[in-house]
Design a protein around this motif. Structure first.
Motif, PDB file in Angstrom:
ATOM      1  N   PRO A 111       0.829  -1.210   0.000  1.00 40.79           N
ATOM      2  CA  PRO A 111       0.000   0.000   0.000  1.00 40.79           C
ATOM      3  C   PRO A 111       0.869   1.268   0.000  1.00 40.79           C
ATOM      4  N   GLN A 112       0.465   2.245  -0.798  1.00 40.33           N
ATOM      5  CA  GLN A 112       1.184   3.513  -0.892  1.00 40.33           C
ATOM      6  C   GLN A 112       0.648   4.487   0.155  1.00 40.33           C
ATOM      7  N   VAL A 113       1.468   5.485   0.515  1.00 37.72           N
ATOM      8  CA  VAL A 113       1.039   6.567   1.394  1.00 37.72           C
ATOM      9  C   VAL A 113       0.740   7.788   0.520  1.00 37.72           C
ATOM     10  N   VAL A 114       0.026   8.763   1.069  1.00 34.39           N
ATOM     11  CA  VAL A 114      -0.426   9.875   0.235  1.00 34.39           C
ATOM     12  C   VAL A 114       0.710  10.842  -0.121  1.00 34.39           C
ATOM     13  N   HIS A 115       1.779  10.864   0.695  1.00 36.46           N
ATOM     14  CA  HIS A 115       2.904  11.750   0.387  1.00 36.46           C
ATOM     15  C   HIS A 115       4.214  11.048   0.720  1.00 36.46           C
ATOM     16  N   THR A 116       5.191  11.134  -0.180  1.00 35.49           N
ATOM     17  CA  THR A 116       6.511  10.568   0.071  1.00 35.49           C
ATOM     18  C   THR A 116       7.566  11.667   0.008  1.00 35.49           C
ATOM     19  N   TYR A 117       8.605  11.519   0.819  1.00 35.21           N
ATOM     20  CA  TYR A 117       9.647  12.534   0.942  1.00 35.21           C
ATOM     21  C   TYR A 117      10.712  12.372  -0.136  1.00 35.21           C
ATOM     22  N   ALA A 118      11.405  13.459  -0.404  1.00 31.91           N
ATOM     23  CA  ALA A 118      12.525  13.442  -1.349  1.00 31.91           C
ATOM     24  C   ALA A 118      13.761  12.836  -0.679  1.00 31.91           C
ATOM     25  N   TYR A 119      14.608  12.189  -1.484  1.00 26.67           N
ATOM     26  CA  TYR A 119      15.836  11.616  -0.918  1.00 26.67           C
ATOM     27  C   TYR A 119      16.893  11.415  -1.999  1.00 26.67           C
ATOM     28  N   TYR A 120      18.140  11.255  -1.543  1.00 28.78           N
ATOM     29  CA  TYR A 120      19.244  10.870  -2.416  1.00 28.78           C
ATOM     30  C   TYR A 120      19.337   9.346  -2.440  1.00 28.78           C
ATOM     31  N   ASP A 121      19.574   8.821  -3.642  1.00 28.60           N
ATOM     32  CA  ASP A 121      19.562   7.372  -3.825  1.00 28.60           C
ATOM     33  C   ASP A 121      20.843   6.904  -4.496  1.00 28.60           C
ATOM     34  N   GLY A 122      21.336   5.768  -4.039  1.00 27.23           N
ATOM     35  CA  GLY A 122      22.451   5.083  -4.683  1.00 27.23           C
ATOM     36  C   GLY A 122      22.081   3.625  -4.830  1.00 27.23           C
ATOM     37  N   ASN A 123      23.048   2.739  -4.697  1.00 29.13           N
ATOM     38  CA  ASN A 123      22.719   1.321  -4.711  1.00 29.13           C
ATOM     39  C   ASN A 123      21.872   0.937  -3.508  1.00 29.13           C
ATOM     40  N   TYR A 124      21.904   1.784  -2.501  1.00 32.60           N
ATOM     41  CA  TYR A 124      21.031   1.707  -1.331  1.00 32.60           C
ATOM     42  C   TYR A 124      20.502   3.121  -1.083  1.00 32.60           C
ATOM     43  N   GLY A 125      19.371   3.245  -0.421  1.00 29.13           N
ATOM     44  CA  GLY A 125      18.882   4.567  -0.068  1.00 29.13           C
ATOM     45  C   GLY A 125      19.879   5.270   0.842  1.00 29.13           C
ATOM     46  N   SER A 162      17.463  -5.132   1.563  1.00 32.04           N
ATOM     47  CA  SER A 162      17.745  -3.976   2.425  1.00 32.04           C
ATOM     48  C   SER A 162      17.688  -2.656   1.674  1.00 32.04           C
ATOM     49  N   ALA A 163      18.128  -2.646   0.411  1.00 27.92           N
ATOM     50  CA  ALA A 163      18.170  -1.400  -0.357  1.00 27.92           C
ATOM     51  C   ALA A 163      16.774  -0.814  -0.543  1.00 27.92           C
ATOM     52  N   GLU A 164      15.819  -1.657  -0.896  1.00 29.50           N
ATOM     53  CA  GLU A 164      14.453  -1.183  -1.097  1.00 29.50           C
ATOM     54  C   GLU A 164      13.770  -0.879   0.235  1.00 29.50           C
ATOM     55  N   LEU A 165      14.137  -1.612   1.294  1.00 28.66           N
ATOM     56  CA  LEU A 165      13.626  -1.272   2.624  1.00 28.66           C
ATOM     57  C   LEU A 165      14.031   0.144   3.013  1.00 28.66           C
ATOM     58  N   ALA A 166      15.299   0.487   2.760  1.00 33.74           N
ATOM     59  CA  ALA A 166      15.785   1.826   3.094  1.00 33.74           C
ATOM     60  C   ALA A 166      15.039   2.888   2.295  1.00 33.74           C
ATOM     61  N   ARG A 167      14.771   2.603   1.017  1.00 32.75           N
ATOM     62  CA  ARG A 167      14.058   3.590   0.190  1.00 32.75           C
ATOM     63  C   ARG A 167      12.647   3.849   0.719  1.00 32.75           C
ATOM     64  N   VAL A 168      11.951   2.793   1.090  1.00 36.59           N
ATOM     65  CA  VAL A 168      10.602   2.977   1.631  1.00 36.59           C
ATOM     66  C   VAL A 168      10.663   3.787   2.919  1.00 36.59           C
ATOM     67  N   ALA A 169      11.650   3.499   3.770  1.00 39.74           N
ATOM     68  CA  ALA A 169      11.791   4.248   5.023  1.00 39.74           C
ATOM     69  C   ALA A 169      12.114   5.717   4.747  1.00 39.74           C
ATOM     70  N   LEU A 170      12.972   5.995   3.772  1.00 44.31           N
ATOM     71  CA  LEU A 170      13.312   7.372   3.434  1.00 44.31           C
ATOM     72  C   LEU A 170      12.106   8.119   2.872  1.00 44.31           C
ATOM     73  N   GLU A 171      11.241   7.415   2.175  1.00 40.19           N
ATOM     74  CA  GLU A 171      10.027   8.029   1.620  1.00 40.19           C
ATOM     75  C   GLU A 171       9.026   8.405   2.710  1.00 40.19           C
ATOM     76  N   ARG A 172       9.037   7.640   3.831  1.00 41.05           N
ATOM     77  CA  ARG A 172       7.926   7.735   4.766  1.00 41.05           C
ATOM     78  C   ARG A 172       8.290   8.207   6.172  1.00 41.05           C
ATOM     79  N   CYS A 173       9.563   8.227   6.538  1.00 43.56           N
ATOM     80  CA  CYS A 173       9.943   8.447   7.937  1.00 43.56           C
ATOM     81  C   CYS A 173      10.811   9.682   8.123  1.00 43.56           C
ATOM     82  N   LYS A 174      10.726  10.234   9.343  1.00 42.07           N
ATOM     83  CA  LYS A 174      11.572  11.364   9.724  1.00 42.07           C
ATOM     84  C   LYS A 174      12.563  10.990  10.821  1.00 42.07           C
ATOM     85  N   THR A 175      12.271   9.948  11.590  1.00 43.39           N
ATOM     86  CA  THR A 175      13.159   9.572  12.690  1.00 43.39           C
ATOM     87  C   THR A 175      13.692   8.157  12.483  1.00 43.39           C
TER      88      THR A 175
END
Length: 580
Positions: A111-125, A162-175
């Motif tokens: 499931p998607q969230v209504v807003h995702t945050y900006a982030y820098y991405d490499g082979n891992y978030g 782990s790489a995609e886990l980090a991306r989802v966390a970067l999209e959705r989390c602040k802490t």
């Protein structure tokens, strides 16, 4: 013109060499009170691009695609995910769009969230607009020793690496704690494939470490997490670092499947006492003895020489090196960068010394098919020898230091210091998290082809040229990079104040300033390094030393190395030498 450096597409289905080093420096352990997370992505010609993923709004009830990561177990062309091109499509913004290339196929959806945050991405978030930051290193586990094993492979019941886990966390989390909880829930719910992994995750005030392995049989995955005490430094180098799990410890979290799985697999039983995470789910170290632990030892001796840690331990499950350590003195940003630039200089393991270093003290050892791979206790591996594994390794794709500062608004407080290639031979350049673009040379690279428009290939060329005469050329590189990093540090201090003044009046104007600064600084670093590389070509051409107006000053070989060769034995006379 581009130059083909590999014949055909030999990268297809080749297992990727991922073996990284990562650290956390908490605010109480840093001079400035900043949080630092560092990571060297030692992926050997993996995707070197730094990409910007913009913030986005999504329809309520929509789904987020989850993509396969080739850095996990190698390339799977059916998903169009490759080591030289991690992702192609529209889900991560314009930087990743390439309609003429194969489009990466999702493994599944969440499931998607209504807003995702900006982030820098490499082979891992890497780092998002709210100063949430990640590191990474790959670890061995009891469930990832064979690529054919079902529990290691991606699929509908194992959506995440782990790489995609980090991306989802970067999209959705602040802490960091929210990120750890989210990733743990995603593993428990949707499953985990690939290798064992350690992910440092921090915000400007708090840091955690989450570690994960694929679950055996029908278990979706296993994970644990532990908070890093403020005032201490955490280091990891391809071996799980969390040990005893205490259900009553508020600074630890773990998978709901952990205890039942460990007992069912006969990895642990209640009468053993507290569950030792490393011993329970892994075989210990990676590749060969001291491949991981030597780096942990080196970092801890640099951080706290007063502790007098020994480089020699009883086995890969040693408890000689604690989870985190209080440094003897607080670290500046430059100290964090320097942690990754080490080859054991000045120790008994100094890689600039000895026959293998050649005449000019080159610390890099080229791996071959005879070198060990996989878990240290793999019974199929016969170890006939091994090189020491340094912090700065020749197959590093990129290295970064994330800097989070709680004293400034998020767009200004977060700075990603990014460098392509070997840590010892790169120059870190700053990218504010409030910026909305990456300079073209840093998001341009194809590991199959050498081009002049790529920051990765510019740095890769200089570091390879340095191998001609490492002692002298590295000295030039060190002088140049130190000067540039000092100037960039001064420029960031000035930009902090200018952007802060603008931010108080108009946050969008501040973002524009941060974007212009980040892009122009990176472009300047790229063009300066390219010109520097061209200078080195002329200065050290044909083994001589060439100054303007004076050509080919003969340097020759150092006497101590020269005398180990055939040179002192001739041809210095006309008589045929005897066999001796």
């Amino acid at each position: 013109m581009v130059f083909i450096i590999f014949a055909g597409l030999m990268l297809f289905l080749c297992p990727v060499c991922i073996a990284c080093t990562t650290t956390i420096v908490t605010p109480g352990a840093s001079e400035s009170g900043a949080m630092f997370v560092s990571h060297s992505d030692d992926g050997h010609l993996a995707d070197a691009r730094l990409m910007y993923v913009p913030a986005a709004d999504h329809k309520a009830g929509s789904s987020r695609p989850v993509y396969y990561d080739a850095v996990s177990i190698g390339e799977l062309p059916e998903y169009a995910s490759f080591t030289y091109c991690r992702y192609t499509g529209t889900s991560r913004g314009p930087d990743y769009e390439n309609p003429g290339a194969p489009q990466t196929e999702p493994l599944g959806y969440i499931p998607q969230v209504v807003h995702t945050y900006a982030y820098y991405d490499g082979n891992y978030g890497i780092m998002n607009e709210h100063q949430l930051m990640f590191g990474e290193c790959t670890d061995g586990s009891k469930t990832d020793t064979n690529i054919e094993k079902e529990e290691r492979m991606p699929g509908p019941k194992r959506l995440f690496y782990s790489a995609e886990l980090a991306r989802v966390a970067l999209e959705r989390c602040k802490t960091s704690k929210d990120a750890v909880k989210l990733m743990g829930d995603l593993i428990d719910t949707y499953g985990y494939y690939g290798t064992g992994e350690t992910l440092p995750v921090a915000d400007p005030k708090e840091a955690w470490v989450i570690e994960m392995v694929p679950g055996p049989k029908d278990v979706p995955g296993l994970w644990v997490a532990q908070k890093v005490p403020d005032g201490e430094v955490f280091v990891a180098a391809n071996e799980l670092r969390i040990r005893e799990i205490d259900p009553d410890n508020p600074n630890q979290l773990y998978s709901r499947h952990l205890y039942s799985t460990a007992e069912a697999m006969d990895w642990w039983k209640p009468e053993d006492g507290k569950l030792d995470w490393l011993r329970t789910v892994s075989k210990g170290e990676y590749n060969h003895p001291y491949y991981s632990l030597r780096r942990v030892w080196r970092l801890m001796t640099k951080l706290a020489p007063s502790r007098d840690f020994s480089p020699w331990v009883e086995d890969g499950f040693t408890k000689a090196y604690p989870f985190s350590i209080k440094p003897d003195k607080k670290l500046a940003r430059e100290d964090v960068m320097a942690l990754h630039r080490d080859h054991y200089e000045g120790t008994e393991f100094d890689m600039t010394k000895g026959v293998a270093a050649g005449p000019f003290g080159c610390p890099y050892r080229i791996l071959g098919p005879y070198d060990a791979g996989g878990d240290v206790s793999d019974p199929s591996k016969k170890l006939e020898g091994a090189w020491e594994r340094p912090l700065s390794v020749y197959y590093c794709t990129y290295v970064f230091v994330c800097e989070g500062r709680s004293s400034l608004p998020d767009p200004i407080g977060g700075v990603l210091w990014f460098g392509n290639g070997k840590p010892s031979e790169t120059c870190f350049t700053p990218f504010y998290v409030g910026a909305t673009a990456v300079a073209d040379p840093y998001k341009t690279c194809d590991a199959r082809y050498f081009t002049r428009d790529s920051a990765f290939w510019t740095f890769n060329f200089v570091e390879n040229w340095a191998a001609l005469n490492y002692k002298h050329i590295h000295r030039d590189i060190e002088s140049k990079r130190n000067q540039m990093e000092r100037e960039l540090g001064d420029a960031v201090r000035e930009m902090d104040q200018e952007a802060l003044a603008a931010y108080k009046k108009d946050p969008e104007k501040a973002r524009a300033l941060l974007t212009e600064f980040s892009v122009s600084s990176a472009n300047d670093t790229f063009t300066t390094w390219q010109a520097f590389g061209d200078l080195l070509v002329a200065k050290y051409a044909d083994g001589g030393l060439n100054y303007p107006g004076k050509l080919n000053i003969e340097m020759g070989y150092p006497k101590e190395w020269r005398d180990t060769t055939s040179w002192p034995h001739g041809p210095i006379k006309y008589d045929k030498p005897d066999k001796e």
